[in-house]
Design a protein around this motif. Sequence first.
Motif: not given
Length: 65
Positions: A1-26
């Motif tokens: 069984m694979t465990q859910l990872i709840l600790t920070p585990n994303l390289d360049n999290a800020d970059d992804f956040y900005f990409e996610l927000i940009a995808a919603h633009d408009g």
Amino acid sequence: MTQLILTPNLDNADDFYFELIAAHDGLDKTDSDALNARLVLVLANHIGNAEVLSEALKAAKLNEN
């Protein structure tokens, strides 16, 4: 069984956040909600483990307030 990872585990999290927000633009609320739903389904398919997905739902629900 694979465990859910709840600790920070994303390289360049800020970059992804900005990409996610940009995808919603408009987008209006309906289209933004639809994008989020599609993203959840794409990522759920990628994870492909029902137990991990159940853990993720529980963790998200605990943190909704």
